[in-house]
Design a protein around this motif. Structure first.
Motif, short mmCIF file in Angstrom:
data_model
loop_
_atom_site.label_atom_id
_atom_site.label_comp_id
_atom_site.label_asym_id
_atom_site.label_seq_id
_atom_site.Cartn_x
_atom_site.Cartn_y
_atom_site.Cartn_z
N UNK A 272 0.88 -1.20 -0.07
CA UNK A 272 0.28 0.41 0.13
C UNK A 272 0.97 1.09 0.34
N UNK A 273 1.98 1.11 0.81
CA UNK A 273 2.69 2.44 1.08
C UNK A 273 3.52 2.83 -0.10
N UNK A 274 3.93 1.99 -1.13
CA UNK A 274 4.59 1.57 -2.69
C UNK A 274 3.36 1.90 -3.90
N UNK A 275 2.30 2.02 -3.20
CA UNK A 275 1.53 2.52 -4.47
C UNK A 275 0.92 3.91 -3.68
N UNK A 276 1.56 4.99 -2.71
CA UNK A 276 0.95 5.85 -2.46
C UNK A 276 1.99 6.95 -2.33
N UNK A 277 3.42 6.39 -2.67
CA UNK A 277 4.64 7.68 -2.69
C UNK A 277 5.07 7.27 -1.06
N UNK A 278 4.37 6.74 -0.64
CA UNK A 278 4.95 6.61 0.95
C UNK A 278 5.89 6.54 1.83
N UNK A 279 7.27 7.47 1.52
CA UNK A 279 8.28 6.83 1.45
C UNK A 279 9.06 6.88 2.92
N UNK A 280 8.41 7.30 4.22
CA UNK A 280 8.81 6.60 4.95
C UNK A 280 8.70 5.49 6.20
N UNK A 281 7.25 5.13 4.85
CA UNK A 281 6.81 3.49 6.14
C UNK A 281 7.88 2.50 4.31
N UNK A 282 8.02 2.88 3.43
CA UNK A 282 9.37 2.61 2.72
C UNK A 282 10.28 1.96 3.40
N UNK A 283 11.24 2.70 3.99
CA UNK A 283 12.21 2.67 4.13
C UNK A 283 12.26 2.37 5.85
N UNK A 284 11.07 2.24 6.67
CA UNK A 284 11.23 1.48 7.34
C UNK A 284 11.22 0.33 7.45
N UNK A 285 9.98 -0.17 6.27
CA UNK A 285 9.81 -1.20 6.29
C UNK A 285 11.23 -2.59 5.83
N UNK A 286 11.77 -1.33 4.80
CA UNK A 286 13.37 -2.36 4.06
C UNK A 286 13.89 -2.62 5.46
N UNK A 287 14.51 -0.93 6.03
CA UNK A 287 15.43 -1.43 7.40
C UNK A 287 14.83 -2.49 7.87
N UNK A 288 13.24 -2.93 8.59
CA UNK A 288 12.98 -3.88 9.55
C UNK A 288 12.97 -4.70 8.85
N UNK A 289 13.37 -5.24 7.71
CA UNK A 289 13.35 -6.61 6.68
C UNK A 289 14.78 -7.27 7.08
N UNK A 290 15.53 -5.85 6.95
CA UNK A 290 16.75 -5.67 6.49
C UNK A 290 17.64 -6.27 7.46
N UNK A 291 17.23 -5.87 9.01
CA UNK A 291 17.81 -6.12 10.22
C UNK A 291 17.62 -7.95 10.25
N UNK A 292 16.33 -8.20 10.14
CA UNK A 292 15.84 -9.78 10.03
C UNK A 292 16.33 -10.33 9.89
N UNK A 293 16.35 -10.18 8.57
CA UNK A 293 17.68 -11.04 7.62
C UNK A 293 19.59 -10.77 7.88
N UNK A 294 19.98 -9.51 8.09
CA UNK A 294 21.69 -10.11 9.01
C UNK A 294 21.71 -10.47 10.05
N UNK A 295 20.27 -10.05 11.51
CA UNK A 295 20.05 -10.65 12.86
C UNK A 295 20.06 -11.96 12.46
#
Length: 313
Positions: A272-295
C-alpha cells in the motif's frame, strides 16, 4: 572464539550501515523532486515548498542523513505522509500477522524439508528419492501467487475446508488463528521446503559416504540413530546455511502471500505504501526486513560454532 564473534559483529554493523545509507538515499534517488512526488500531481508550489521544509529537503544531504540516522538509532522511523501516524506504530500494528505467518512457515518448512532430504539421501536413486526431489523442483519452480490461488480454489472454494482470505488474531482462539494460516503457510513454505530439502539431500549424501558411517553400519547401529545422530549432525552446517539464506526468500514471499490472502500484515503495509509513494513507510519496512535478515544470518554464523567446534579455533 572471541575474535570470530568480534569479526561477525563488526561485519553485521557494517552491512546495516550500508543498508541505512541505501534506504536514506531511496527518497533522493527517485525520479523528480521528492517533495513534488509526495505532494501529488495537483499540488500548488506553496504546498511543495511546505513539504520540502517539513522534511528538511533544503538542507545539505549529509545533514539530512545525520539527522535521519540519529532518529533511526532512537527508534524513530518517521511519520507516514498520508496517515500522519508514526511508522513504528504502523509496523507494530501489522506485526502479529506477519510474525505468525513467518514463524509458522519456518517451523513447517524446516521440519518437512529436513525429513524429505534425509529420506531422499537414505533411499538415493529409489522411487522415494525421485518423487521427493521431483516435488522439490516443482515447488521451487512455481510462483507463490500461482500456488496461493490454486490452493484457494481447491481447499477454500471447491472443498470449502478452509477460509478463503483474511486473518484472525491468536487472542480470538488458536483454532481460528490456525485455520486462517494453513493456506498461506503452505503457499509460502513450498519454495522454502524445496530449497532446504535439496540441500539436506546433497549434504547427507556427502556424509553418508564417510568411513565412520560405514563403520556404524558394520557395527549394526540402528538406521534411525545412524541417520539422525551421526549423519544429520555432521551435515548440519550447509543445512543451517541454506536456512539462513532462505530467510530472504521468506521475506519476499511474505509480501506476495499477504497480498493474495488479504492478510493485514507488514507485507500489505509496504505494498500500500508503494502504491501511495509513502516513502517513510517504505524506508522503515526495508530497514526492518534488512535488520531481520542480517540478524538471522548472524545467528546462523554463530550456530556454526555449536555444530562444528573446529570453527571456534
Amino acid at each position: 572464539m572471541l575474535s570470530y564473534l568480534t569479526q561477525r559483529l563488526a561485519s553485521t554493523i557494517l552491512v546495516m550501515t550500508l543498508v541505512g545509507i541505501f534506504v536514506f538515499l531511496l527518497l533522493h534517488f527517485s525520479a523528480g523532486d521528492p517533495a513534488a512526488i509526495i505532494a501529488g500531481d495537483y499540488a500548488t508550489p506553496q504546498q511543495i515548498v511546505a513539504i520540502r521544509q517539513r522534511l528538511g529537503l533544503d538542507d545539505p544531504l549529509l545533514v539530512q542523513f545525520w539527522r535521519w540516522a540519529l532518529r533511526v538509532i532512537q527508534g524513530d522511523l518517521g511519520v507516514s505522509i498520508f496517515s500522519n501516524t508514526p511508522v513504528s506504530v504502523l509496523i507494530l500494528q501489522r506485526l502479529e500477522p506477519t510474525l505468525s505467518l513467518a514463524l509458522l512457515t519456518m517451523m513447517f518448512a524446516v521440519s518437512i524439508a529436513v525429513t524429505f532430504g534425509v529420506l531422499a539421501a537414505w533411499r538415493v536413486g529409489s522411487l522415494v528419492d525421485r518423487v521427493l526431489m521431483g516435488f522439490s523442483v516443482l515447488g521451487f519452480s512455481m510462483p507463490a501467487f500461482v500456488v496461493g490461488y490454486a490452493l484457494i480454489y481447491i481447499f477454500a472454494i471447491e472443498l470449502r475446508w478452509l477460509p478463503v482470505q483474511g486473518y484472525r488474531s491468536i487472542v480470538e482462539g488458536v483454532g481460528p488463528w490456525l485455520l486462517h494460516l494453513i493456506l498461506p503457510t503452505l503457499t509460502l513454505g513450498l519454495a522454502y521446503v524445496a530449497l532446504i530439502a535439496r540441500m539436506t539431500r546433497a549434504s547427507m549424501l556427502d556424509v553418508l559416504e564417510e568411513d565412520y558411517i560405514r563403520t556404524a553400519k558394520a557395527k549394526g547401529v540402528a538406521t534411525r540413530t545412524m541417520l539422525m545422530k551421526h549423519a544429520l549432525k555432521n551435515a548440519g552446517v550447509p543445512i543451517v546455511t541454506v536456512v539462513g539464506i532462505g530467510v530472504a526468500l521468506l521475506i519476499g514471499g511474505v509480501v506476495i502471500t499477504e497480498t493474495v490472502f488479504n492478510i493485514p500484515g507488514i507485507g500489505r503495509l509496504v505494498v500500500d505504501a508503494i502504491s501511495k509513494r509513502d516513502y517513510p513507510i517504505i524506508q522503515g519496512v526495508i530497514l526492518l526486513f534488512s535488520g531481520v535478515y542480517v540478524l538471522v544470518n548472524l545467528l546462523v554464523d554463530l550456530s556454526y560454532t555449536l555444530i562444528d567446534p573446529r570453527i571456534r579455533y
